[in-house]
Write a protein that holds these residues in place. Structure first.
Motif, PDB file in Angstrom:
ATOM      1  N   LEU A  17      -3.165   7.192  -1.984  1.00 53.27           N
ATOM      2  CA  LEU A  17      -4.166   7.011  -0.930  1.00 53.27           C
ATOM      3  C   LEU A  17      -3.765   5.890   0.020  1.00 53.27           C
ATOM      4  CD1 LEU A  17      -7.535   7.392  -2.874  1.00 53.27           C
ATOM      5  CD2 LEU A  17      -5.976   9.132  -2.011  1.00 53.27           C
ATOM      6  N   THR A  18      -3.293   4.786  -0.543  1.00 54.50           N
ATOM      7  CA  THR A  18      -2.868   3.662   0.291  1.00 54.50           C
ATOM      8  C   THR A  18      -1.680   4.062   1.162  1.00 54.50           C
ATOM      9  OG1 THR A  18      -3.604   2.110  -1.412  1.00 54.50           O
ATOM     10  CG2 THR A  18      -2.094   1.272   0.257  1.00 54.50           C
ATOM     11  N   LEU A  19      -0.707   4.728   0.563  1.00 50.37           N
ATOM     12  CA  LEU A  19       0.475   5.162   1.314  1.00 50.37           C
ATOM     13  C   LEU A  19       0.098   6.167   2.399  1.00 50.37           C
ATOM     14  CD1 LEU A  19       2.925   5.566  -1.698  1.00 50.37           C
ATOM     15  CD2 LEU A  19       3.002   3.795   0.055  1.00 50.37           C
ATOM     16  N   LEU A  22      -1.294   4.389   5.458  1.00 52.99           N
ATOM     17  CA  LEU A  22      -0.233   3.643   6.131  1.00 52.99           C
ATOM     18  C   LEU A  22       0.678   4.575   6.926  1.00 52.99           C
ATOM     19  CD1 LEU A  22       0.717   1.070   3.333  1.00 52.99           C
ATOM     20  CD2 LEU A  22      -0.596   0.648   5.419  1.00 52.99           C
ATOM     21  N   LEU A  23       1.078   5.685   6.304  1.00 50.65           N
ATOM     22  CA  LEU A  23       1.920   6.663   6.996  1.00 50.65           C
ATOM     23  C   LEU A  23       1.153   7.309   8.149  1.00 50.65           C
ATOM     24  CD1 LEU A  23       3.643   8.370   3.928  1.00 50.65           C
ATOM     25  CD2 LEU A  23       4.724   6.881   5.621  1.00 50.65           C
ATOM     26  N   GLY A  24      -0.144   7.554   7.922  1.00 47.82           N
ATOM     27  CA  GLY A  24      -0.978   8.126   8.982  1.00 47.82           C
ATOM     28  C   GLY A  24      -1.056   7.218  10.189  1.00 47.82           C
ATOM     29  N   MET A  25      -1.177   5.928   9.943  1.00 48.31           N
ATOM     30  CA  MET A  25      -1.255   4.972  11.059  1.00 48.31           C
ATOM     31  C   MET A  25       0.063   4.898  11.820  1.00 48.31           C
ATOM     32  SD  MET A  25      -3.541   1.846   9.452  1.00 48.31           S
ATOM     33  CE  MET A  25      -3.522   0.920  10.994  1.00 48.31           C
ATOM     34  N   VAL A  26       1.171   4.981  11.101  1.00 50.81           N
ATOM     35  CA  VAL A  26       2.482   4.973  11.775  1.00 50.81           C
ATOM     36  C   VAL A  26       2.616   6.189  12.690  1.00 50.81           C
ATOM     37  CG1 VAL A  26       4.969   5.180  11.417  1.00 50.81           C
ATOM     38  CG2 VAL A  26       3.628   3.630   9.983  1.00 50.81           C
ATOM     39  N   LEU A  27       2.293   7.372  12.164  1.00 54.33           N
ATOM     40  CA  LEU A  27       2.384   8.595  12.970  1.00 54.33           C
ATOM     41  C   LEU A  27       1.316   8.619  14.056  1.00 54.33           C
ATOM     42  CD1 LEU A  27       3.045  11.224  10.145  1.00 54.33           C
ATOM     43  CD2 LEU A  27       4.686  10.346  11.808  1.00 54.33           C
ATOM     44  N   ALA A 287      -4.924  10.069   5.354  1.00 52.35           N
ATOM     45  CA  ALA A 287      -3.906  10.267   6.387  1.00 52.35           C
ATOM     46  C   ALA A 287      -4.556  10.601   7.720  1.00 52.35           C
ATOM     47  CB  ALA A 287      -2.950  11.382   5.969  1.00 52.35           C
ATOM     48  N   ALA A 288      -5.587  11.430   7.691  1.00 56.69           N
ATOM     49  CA  ALA A 288      -6.295  11.786   8.922  1.00 56.69           C
ATOM     50  C   ALA A 288      -6.954  10.560   9.538  1.00 56.69           C
ATOM     51  CB  ALA A 288      -7.355  12.854   8.616  1.00 56.69           C
TER      52      ALA A 288
END
Length: 332
Positions: A17-19, A22-27, A287-288
């Motif tokens: 969930l944490t990852l 973080l990946l969602g914010m980068v994209l 992620a959303a």
């Protein structure tokens, strides 16, 4: 989810969930704006529908028998930690730091209950914005990760100071009642010992179960405040929905799933499959959320949310130890 299963990431309490956020914010701040028109509807479904589904299915990780394993002391400790942490968050956040109430309550929920999952579950009740949720999740990541390294040190100090009961059970209950995320509880307790890990996880699961009554009471409180702010609209019926309780049906469904799971009717293989689906749904929701978060909006929140989370972290460490000591001495 694959990244979250890597041992070196698990060691630092970084769950799927944490990852995901973080990946969602980068994209979300690079690629996503170019395809938002095409993907926006799916992202919205993930933020709303899959989030609620994930909270409901989370109940398959818990049973009512978990309460019996920690006894009255564990339940009382979790209750006092939750109420004191959330109350302190609201008072300091809104009156001293002058933060907006939604950000304050999201940070309070994440610190006092179960980290990012609590933040995400509280968001629909408060109708919070994506950047408010992201700020709250960020504080959980920062101070929850710090807990992983701090609590093993505190365990060694406790061996000399004897603030808490000696042995794994007493300190495990302390970890489970005060550390933010389930993954962070596991990571911190692993460094203490197997006995502490078992007690910590059970105590944490009882704390997670308090999410449902918390959401119901929060919803009633929010509705009462709306009615006070719009008394004329409430009596005339112009916007009656603003003063009605927003019943979080997913919280009630969560409790029902926990009760059903306590019957042990489903085989272990089915439970494992359902929890995998649950992790996927929650990860997609996170992620959303990350995709919808602009770094500039998070930056505008400033240092105050981090300061509030830091104070709450201090209370969980120090105040949580005092609560554990007093309750155990009183009960036993």
């Amino acid at each position: 989810m694959t990244l979250g299963s890597l041992r070196w990431l698990q060691h630092y309490g970084l769950s799927a969930l944490t990852l995901a956020i973080l990946l969602g914010m980068v994209l979300g701040n690079t690629v996503y704006p170019r395809v938002a028109v095409t993907c926006g509807a799916g992202v919205q479904v993930s933020k709303q529908n899959l989030l609620r589904l994930g909270i409901v299915l989370y109940g398959f990780r818990l049973t009512l028998q978990d309460i019996g394993r920690v006894g009255m002391a564990g339940v009382l400790i979790d209750t006092l930690v939750l109420c004191s942490s959330f109350g302190l968050a609201y008072l300091l956040g809104t009156r001293w730091l002058k933060l907006d109430p939604k950000t304050t309550m999201l940070i309070g929920a994440g610190s006092s209950i179960c980290g990012a999952a609590a933040v995400m579950a509280t968001e629909p009740v408060l109708c919070a914005r994506a950047e408010q949720v992201s700020v709250a999740v960020a504080t959980v990541v920062v101070f929850g990760t710090l807990s992983i390294f701090l609590y093993p040190v505190l365990f060694e100090l406790n061996q000399h100071w004897h603030v808490l009961a000696d042995g794994g059970n007493g300190f495990g209950m302390y970890i489970g009642s005060t550390v933010h995320e389930v993954a962070q509880v596991v990571a911190a307790a692993q460094m203490v010992g197997a006995q502490a890990q078992d007690t910590a996880v059970i105590t944490k699961m009882v704390r997670v179960m308090m999410l449902a009554p918390f959401l119901l009471m929060l919803s009633a409180w929010v509705a009462r405040n709306r009615a006070k702010r719009h008394p004329d609209q409430h009596h005339t019926g112009g916007t009656a929905e603003k003063s009605t309780i927003i019943l979080p049906w997913f919280a009630l469904a969560f409790v029902a799933v926990v009760a059903f799971n306590s019957l042990h009717w489903l085989p272990t293989s089915v439970i494992e499959a359902v929890t995998t689906i649950d992790t996927m749904a929650l990860a997609m929701a996170m992620a959303a959320l990350g995709l919808a978060t602009q770094v500039s909006a998070v930056r505008q929140a400033g240092i105050k949310p981090l300061l509030l989370a830091w104070i709450l972290f201090g209370w969980l460490v120090v105040g949580g130890a005092l609560i554990n000591r007093c309750v155990v001495d009183w009960v036993y």
